[in-house]
Motif scaffolding. Structure first.
Motif, PDB file in Angstrom:
ATOM      1  N   ILE A  16       2.169   4.910   9.215  1.00  6.61           N
ATOM      2  CA  ILE A  16       2.873   6.169   8.901  1.00  6.61           C
ATOM      3  C   ILE A  16       3.934   6.246   7.995  1.00  6.61           C
ATOM      4  CG2 ILE A  16       4.582   5.965  11.118  1.00  6.61           C
ATOM      5  CD1 ILE A  16       2.762   9.057  10.802  1.00  6.61           C
ATOM      6  N   ALA A  17       4.807   5.137   7.857  1.00 14.52           N
ATOM      7  CA  ALA A  17       5.598   5.002   6.859  1.00 14.52           C
ATOM      8  C   ALA A  17       5.264   5.112   5.753  1.00 14.52           C
ATOM      9  CB  ALA A  17       6.407   3.546   7.158  1.00 14.52           C
ATOM     10  N   LEU A  35       3.783   8.797   5.038  1.00 19.18           N
ATOM     11  CA  LEU A  35       4.559   9.766   4.870  1.00 19.18           C
ATOM     12  C   LEU A  35       5.261   9.446   3.222  1.00 19.18           C
ATOM     13  CD1 LEU A  35       5.910  10.731   8.158  1.00 19.18           C
ATOM     14  CD2 LEU A  35       4.406  11.864   6.916  1.00 19.18           C
ATOM     15  N   GLN A  36       5.677   8.346   2.931  1.00 18.52           N
ATOM     16  CA  GLN A  36       6.230   7.982   1.626  1.00 18.52           C
ATOM     17  C   GLN A  36       5.259   8.346   0.543  1.00 18.52           C
ATOM     18  OE1 GLN A  36       5.727   5.487  -0.657  1.00 18.52           O
ATOM     19  NE2 GLN A  36       7.820   5.935  -1.694  1.00 18.52           N
TER      20      GLN A  36
END
Lengths: 513, 283
Positions: B231-232, B235-236
């Motif tokens: 997810i990190a 999303l980045q």
């Protein structure tokens, strides 16, 4: 519970796990050995022997507990650290990435030129009777026909050769043409094979039915490890730092180079090469300022909040929940959100204050933004720590001081703060060390920028040592793993000395004795 | 009344200012997530209309494999949380309770190794895993198992250290009693230590979960494919360089990703804070 830990069951279970792990390791050892990764297969072999000795005998009880953790620690932490230290002594960057034998064969492969007449042949790709790659070459204008493999050339008599409408030979004794599918399968070999033509020239395949005549311009002499350019007569010698350099012109290199041991040159460069030293000093100063300011602001705000909340206050529980929110949120999300808020055109911060501050385009504002965001992220940690510490300070002390006529300010400066610092100073040091290497906030918020890329700079105004090192190793331009590793080792020594100082103070090491 | 003004009013004033500072970004994320336009530009701080378009987009748009990212993050962080504690606890127990030659040196090595920040040996990890890939493509560079192995290695240092601190605080008399009754070290570990330390192990594995969930740079290096990202990283990559265009769905996505972590943190804060003072600094 005791039924479950019945001896027979546990022993069987143990043997199953040991056997399974060993089998897996053995498989990896064999495949890594086959690929000539001797260091890795050696490490795995040691692991396998250690497992057998530890879990099948009673040689060492502590090892039974340590082995799994140690295996991972050595494989993915200690190993890479040692590898980093080793890399720092090599000339290891873009253009010097491969081993020396590989570099020599690459130079040989590219050091060719077409013959002066740009001769080409029409060819059919095939095999000879012993399945060697062979071409049937035709030069219809000059009526020259021959067969050629990587080792022999057989001229064909133009009078007897069967030709098609273009005058190209179609069949020859012992020659079998390859189908397109077979050619695709041999793609790599077809592209790299050099077919015999004459002592000075050879033939390479250019397309499915064209080949051209080439000659080697760079010749390797293995007896004295030099390359000679037969066209210009220039001699290239191993310059000791990973390249063959022209004897008369030291800046004329053959590409590619290889990773060569240069011992401490990468470290020396940090201090002597002005192109590296200047940005490095700038980055180092900012790293210190950033880590210091971060710890001070986080601690100050955390302490302020803790002191405000250190008495019965209406809505204290609500405040408390609010104040630890930044700490509870995944920090990556928070940083990215702040990044959007600081946007110059559309960001909420400029909107809120009705300003038009170029947050990420100006060095000063970018640094301020980094500190503000880090304050938001980190002050709850110090709030939690200091509020615990404040409650531990006996109220009698300040009461006694108040009776003696001390003002609130005096009580804080002479009693509360010194007692507090005694407790939290190791944590301040730890926080400093952590922020010294706080890669995420820099990388995700500003990317180290603003950077004067027009001036060719790699380091940006908000780059700290670790993000700068990352850029050197994995950046867009030249990737210099050797130099990056050298900086990493230097950072390690800085961090280690800071942390050791902190540990001395907190006396953690006492418990080792 | 006068005393209240003097003592409490300024406290409330300061607390409110700091609350504003803390809540402003969080409020803004909700505002953006619920706005129908999904753009970064704030036209008004008071919502005029509420729409779930951004949330809807997150789960339906084929360009955003949000559920895959979320699943990857939870699987990876969950696996690490369990395995690193299972492996780390054994070492911590040995460091804390067993006597053996080289104990001091072992602890010092552990401490020293922790001071070498993981990012600095990133290039070495990269090269090593590249080589592993050449003979075992399933666990090498660019694979989820490969990432898990690297994480496990990285979690060892911190976890053993943290766990040792906790183990030291468990009374040694219990072990000694077991020893007198004839239990071996291995039996003491499984029958006495593990049940006693269960809550502590849970907290450390929770910290480990949060740490892994927040890890960015290794995950980015390893998981290139859009669907295998965490997810990190997802999303980045989604907003990097183009805050303006994807802001709304990003805001919605980060809210959903944060809620479970915030909930866990707030409900277990008492335990987590005791872990903080033992020496972990959350990243």
């Amino acid at each position: 519970m005791e039924k479950f830990f019945n001896r027979k069951v546990t022993v069987t279970l143990k043997y199953i796990v040991v056997a399974f792990t060993s089998a897996l390791l053995l498989m990896l050892i064999m495949s890594s050995f086959a690929k000539r990764e001797y260091a890795i297969s050696g490490f795995l072999t040691i692991g396998l022997i250690a497992i057998a000795v530890t879990y099948l005998t009673n040689y060492s009880i502590p090892m039974k507990f340590f082995l799994p953790g140690m295996f991972f620690l050595f494989a993915f932490v200690v190993g890479p650290i040692l590898y980093t230290v080793a890399m720092s002594t090599f000339h290891y960057e873009t253009g010097n990435y491969i081993s020396k034998p590989d570099a020599i064969s690459r130079i040989l492969a590219t050091g060719v030129r077409p013959d002066p007449n740009q001769t080409t042949f029409d060819i059919i790709i095939g095999e000879d009777s012993s399945k060697n790659l062979e071409i049937l070459a035709s030069d219809p204008t000059n009526k020259v026909y021959f067969l050629s493999t990587a080792s022999t050339k057989t001229d064909l008599d133009p009078a007897t050769v069967a030709v098609d409408g273009n005058g190209d030979a179609t069949i020859a004794p012992g020659f079998h043409a390859l189908t397109p599918d077979q050619q695709t399968a041999l793609d790599q070999q077809i592209a790299t094979t050099r077919f015999v033509y004459s002592s000075a020239f050879f033939i390479t395949i250019e397309g499915s039915n064209v080949a051209s005549l080439k000659s080697q311009t760079l010749k390797y002499n293995s007896s004295n490890d030099t390359f000679v350019n037969v066209q210009t007569g220039a001699v290239y010698k191993d310059n000791g730092v990973g390249n063959y350099a022209n004897l008369t012109n030291k800046t004329d290199f053959l590409q590619p180079g290889w990773r060569a041991p240069i011992w401490f040159s990468n470290y020396a460069k940090l201090f002597t090469d002005p192109q590296i030293r200047k940005p490095l000093i700038q980055v180092f100063i900012w790293t210190m300022v950033f880590a210091t300011l971060t710890v001070l602001t986080q601690f100050a705000l955390g302490l302020l909040v803790a002191m405000i909340m250190n008495r019965k206050l209406f809505g204290r529980r609500i405040y408390r929940s609010i104040f630890i929110l930044p700490y509870a949120m995944p920090s990556i999300m928070s940083i990215l959100i702040w990044g959007g808020m600081f946007d110059t055109e559309f960001g909420a911060i400029n909107h809120l204050f009705g300003s038009h501050v170029p947050w990420f385009q100006n060095a000063f504002y970018a640094r301020a933004a980094v500190i503000i965001v880090n304050l938001w992220l980190g002050f709850p940690y110090f709030y939690l720590i200091t509020s615990g510490a404040l409650q531990a300070i006996p109220a009698e002390l300040s009461e006694a001081a108040a009776i003696d006529g001390a003002s609130n300010r005096q009580i804080f400066r002479k009693i509360t703060l010194p007692l507090l610092l005694q407790v939290v100073s190791p944590l301040l040091v730890a926080s400093f060390a952590f922020n010294f290497n706080n890669f995420n906030i820099i990388y995700l918020l500003t990317g180290g920028g603003p950077t004067n890329t027009l001036g060719g700079a790699v380091a940006g105004s908000t780059d700290i040592l670790i993000s700068y090192t990352y850029k050197i190793a994995f950046g867009a331009g030249t990737q210099n793993l050797g130099l990056a590793s050298a900086i990493s080792v230097v950072i390690f020594f800085i961090i280690a000395s800071i942390s050791l100082y902190g540990i001395r103070r907190s006396r953690v090491l006492d418990s080792f004795k | 009344m006068k005393r209240w003004l003097k003592e409490d009013l300024w406290r409330h004033a300061v607390a409110l200012v700091i609350s504003f500072f803390v809540l402003f970004p969080i409020y803004l994320v909700f505002l953006s997530a619920l706005s129908p336009t999904g753009s970064l530009q704030v036209t008004s701080f008071i919502p005029k209309s509420i729409s779930f378009r951004n949330f809807h987009l997150l789960f339906t748009s084929p360009a955003i494999p949000y559920l895959d990212w979320m699943k990857n993050s939870i699987v990876i962080a969950g696996t690490i949380a369990v395995l690193s504690v299972v492996i780390g606890a054994a070492s911590a127990f040995a460091f804390s309770r067993l006597r053996f030659k080289g104990k001091k040196q072992g602890l010092q090595l552990l401490l020293l190794v922790q001071m070498f920040p993981a990012i600095l040996s990133l290039s070495a990890v990269y090269v090593i895993m590249e080589r592993v890939y050449s003979f075992a493509p399933r666990i090498g560079l660019g694979t989820e198992p490969g990432l898990l192995l690297v994480y496990l290695g990285g979690a060892m240092g911190v976890n053993i250290w943290l766990l040792k601190g906790f183990v030291d605080s468990i009374p040694i008399e219990l072990d000694e009693a077991a020893k007198v009754d004839g239990a071996s070290a291995v039996q003491t570990y499984w029958l006495i230590f593990v049940p006693l330390a269960a809550p502590v192990l849970a907290v450390v594995s929770l910290l480990s979960f949060i740490g892994t969930f927040n890890e960015f740079i290794l995950a980015r290096l390893f998981l290139v494919d859009q669907h295998s990202r965490t997810i990190a990283v997802g999303l980045q990559g989604f907003i990097s360089g183009q805050y303006a265009t994807n802001w709304g769905p990003f805001a919605a996505g980060s809210i959903i990703a944060s809620i479970p972590l915030v909930a866990i943190f707030l409900s277990l804060q008492r335990y987590i804070i005791s872990g903080l003072t033992a020496g972990s600094v959350k990243g």
